[in-house]
Motif scaffolding. Structure first.
Motif, mmCIF file in Angstrom:
data_model
loop_
_atom_site.group_PDB
_atom_site.id
_atom_site.type_symbol
_atom_site.label_atom_id
_atom_site.label_comp_id
_atom_site.label_asym_id
_atom_site.label_seq_id
_atom_site.Cartn_x
_atom_site.Cartn_y
_atom_site.Cartn_z
ATOM 1 N N ASP A 299 4.315 -9.719 9.985
ATOM 2 C CA ASP A 299 4.805 -8.414 9.528
ATOM 3 C C ASP A 299 3.939 -7.341 10.176
ATOM 4 O OD1 ASP A 299 2.392 -8.222 7.882
ATOM 5 O OD2 ASP A 299 3.395 -9.631 6.546
ATOM 6 N N SER A 300 4.194 -6.075 9.847
ATOM 7 C CA SER A 300 3.498 -4.994 10.550
ATOM 8 C C SER A 300 2.152 -4.651 9.907
ATOM 9 C CB SER A 300 4.394 -3.764 10.589
ATOM 10 O OG SER A 300 4.808 -3.458 9.277
ATOM 11 N N GLU A 301 1.807 -5.335 8.797
ATOM 12 C CA GLU A 301 0.466 -5.108 8.228
ATOM 13 C C GLU A 301 -0.548 -5.966 8.988
ATOM 14 O OE1 GLU A 301 2.086 -4.738 3.631
ATOM 15 O OE2 GLU A 301 0.488 -6.141 4.115
ATOM 16 N N THR A 302 -1.764 -6.007 8.457
ATOM 17 C CA THR A 302 -2.749 -6.872 9.110
ATOM 18 C C THR A 302 -3.407 -7.829 8.124
ATOM 19 O OG1 THR A 302 -4.351 -5.113 8.803
ATOM 20 C CG2 THR A 302 -3.361 -5.302 11.004
ATOM 21 N N SER A 303 -3.119 -7.680 6.830
ATOM 22 C CA SER A 303 -3.889 -8.466 5.848
ATOM 23 C C SER A 303 -3.252 -9.825 5.573
ATOM 24 C CB SER A 303 -4.027 -7.682 4.547
ATOM 25 O OG SER A 303 -2.756 -7.478 3.988
ATOM 26 N N VAL A 304 -4.100 -10.835 5.476
ATOM 27 C CA VAL A 304 -3.673 -12.203 5.177
ATOM 28 C C VAL A 304 -3.650 -12.351 3.654
ATOM 29 C CG1 VAL A 304 -4.224 -14.640 5.446
ATOM 30 C CG2 VAL A 304 -4.639 -13.044 7.345
ATOM 31 N N ARG A 305 -2.446 -12.193 3.104
ATOM 32 C CA ARG A 305 -2.296 -12.161 1.647
ATOM 33 C C ARG A 305 -1.054 -12.950 1.273
ATOM 34 N NH1 ARG A 305 0.038 -8.114 -0.799
ATOM 35 N NH2 ARG A 305 0.056 -6.858 1.084
ATOM 36 N N PHE A 306 -1.130 -13.696 0.162
ATOM 37 C CA PHE A 306 0.001 -14.508 -0.277
ATOM 38 C C PHE A 306 0.935 -13.665 -1.122
ATOM 39 C CE2 PHE A 306 2.153 -17.806 -2.835
ATOM 40 C CZ PHE A 306 2.595 -18.629 -1.808
ATOM 41 N N ASP A 307 2.135 -13.391 -0.570
ATOM 42 C CA ASP A 307 3.121 -12.549 -1.256
ATOM 43 C C ASP A 307 4.486 -12.931 -0.659
ATOM 44 O OD1 ASP A 307 4.837 -10.553 -2.107
ATOM 45 O OD2 ASP A 307 3.785 -8.919 -1.055
ATOM 46 N N PRO A 308 5.059 -14.039 -1.149
ATOM 47 C CA PRO A 308 6.267 -14.585 -0.527
ATOM 48 C C PRO A 308 7.411 -13.585 -0.423
ATOM 49 C CG PRO A 308 5.387 -16.120 -2.141
ATOM 50 C CD PRO A 308 4.586 -14.862 -2.266
ATOM 51 N N ALA A 309 7.571 -12.686 -1.390
ATOM 52 C CA ALA A 309 8.685 -11.737 -1.311
ATOM 53 C C ALA A 309 8.389 -10.657 -0.288
ATOM 54 C CB ALA A 309 8.938 -11.127 -2.688
#
Ligand code: TYM
Length: 333
Positions: free
Chosen positions: A228-238
């Protein structure tokens, strides 16, 4: 006494309709391996299911053998578990016929996989594709399986199997054990790397990692994985389906928790994260690939495994089928 001491029985299968994928490994095979210590396991190469869509015969044969080699390379132990090929045990087709007579047309019409596959193969919607879940129910019920380790996409079929078994038992008494689906908490639905809205599937080779892929192929596929266009590695399936899928793969491959993985990549971009996921997958698949390639050269060994597997499976299958034939009113030969 005997029944309370009997180990619980596990049954599952994978179609040799393509090479084994990372999705099938994480959704199913990984649980199969872990369950061997505690349970009585029966694992099948379901070649009869594969012909519900047109197959090249030579390729189908080759893939069934390769799948057996890969099962063993993943850690399935032919001494502990029964490993066999579905078409070698005729009771599958025989029980499927009987169960088909206890399954409603409407029930089969509601199966999500049938609806999807009949769209994909609109020019060849066969009766086999329609009655496929009945054959799957026969697979499971022949072995009186207590649990069926599968990915999330097969849950509906296992539930239908339970309904058919319950209906049959309601008429004839306790013939079948009612099976439960066993779906892993992590990895039950691995998504395509190229299109994280879709399930990872062998029909989309660039979005799909195969257990026999080379490290270069695996690196390339993860490098191109959609994020995606962000940079953070975060768990957010939706909100972040691509990154969440990569995190799931990373965790399932490395044994880390999601929290640990998020912390590990905090403050780092996808340029660091994606190659790390590829490396974790390569660390998992390389030993499997090496061992499967070695086993593939030993045809005699593999033939011995599937022959003895079929003998052991048939013994169990015969017992159930005999009971069923008697219940429905067939004369014993
Ligand atoms: P099949 O061959 O499509 O897939 C084999 C197993 O892998 C799981 N799986 C996945 N899990 C997570 N993410 C994915 N992207 C993914 N893709 C596949 C599937 O859920 C499945 O567990 N009908 C079955 C085969 C079958 C069977 C049976 C299973 C026939 N008879 C009896 C259990 C018991 C099928 O088509 O799976």
């Amino acid at each position: 006494m005997e029944s309370s001491e009997r180990k619980k029985r596990i049954f599952s299968g994978i179609q040799p309709s393509g090479e084994l994928t990372l999705g099938s490994y994480m959704g199913a095979l990984k649980s199969w391996v872990n369950m061997q210590e505690e349970y009585d396991c029966v694992y099948c190469i379901v070649d009869m299911h594969a012909i519900t869509v047109r197959q090249n015969p030579a390729e189908l044969r080759r893939r069934a053998m390769a799948q057996l080699a890969q099962y063993i390379a993943c850690g399935l132990d032919p001494e502990k578990s029964i490993l066999f090929i579905q078409s070698h045990v005729p009771q599958h087709a025989e029980l499927a016929w009987v169960l088909g007579c206890y399954t409603q047309f409407g029930e089969l019409s509601r199966m999500t996989q049938f609806k999807q596959k009949s769209q994909q193969h609109a020019d060849n919607i066969t009766a086999g594709l329609f009655t496929y879940p009945v054959l799957m129910a026969a697979d499971i019920l022949l072995y009186q399986a207590d649990a069926v380790p599968v990915g999330a996409d097969q849950k509906q079929h296992v539930e239908l199997c339970r309904d058919i078994a319950g209906r049959f038992n309601g008429i004839y008494g306790d013939v079948f054990t009612l099976p439960e689906p066993f779906i892993p908490r992590m990895g039950a639905r691995i998504m395509s790397l190229g299109n994280p809205e879709n399930k990872m599937s062998k029909s989309d080779p660039e979005g799909c990692v195969f257990l026999m892929d080379s490290p270069e192929d695996i690196r390339r596929k993860f490098k191109r994985a959609v994020t995606d266009s962000e940079t953070s590695v975060r768990f957010d399936p939706a909100g972040k389906p691509g990154v969440s899928n990569l995190l799931t793969i990373y965790c399932a491959a490395s044994g880390r928790t999601v929290e640990a993985a998020e912390a590990e990549f905090a403050g780092q971009g996808y340029g660091v994260f994606k190659p790390a996921v590829a490396d974790a997958v390569i660390a998992l698949t390389e030993p499997i690939r090496a061992e499967a390639s070695r086993l593939m050269k030993d045809r005699t060994y593999l033939e011995g495994i599937y022959r003895s597997g079929a003998e052991r499976a048939e013994q169990l299958a015969r017992r159930t089928l005999r009971k069923v034939y008697k219940k429905v009113g067939f004369i014993e030969r």
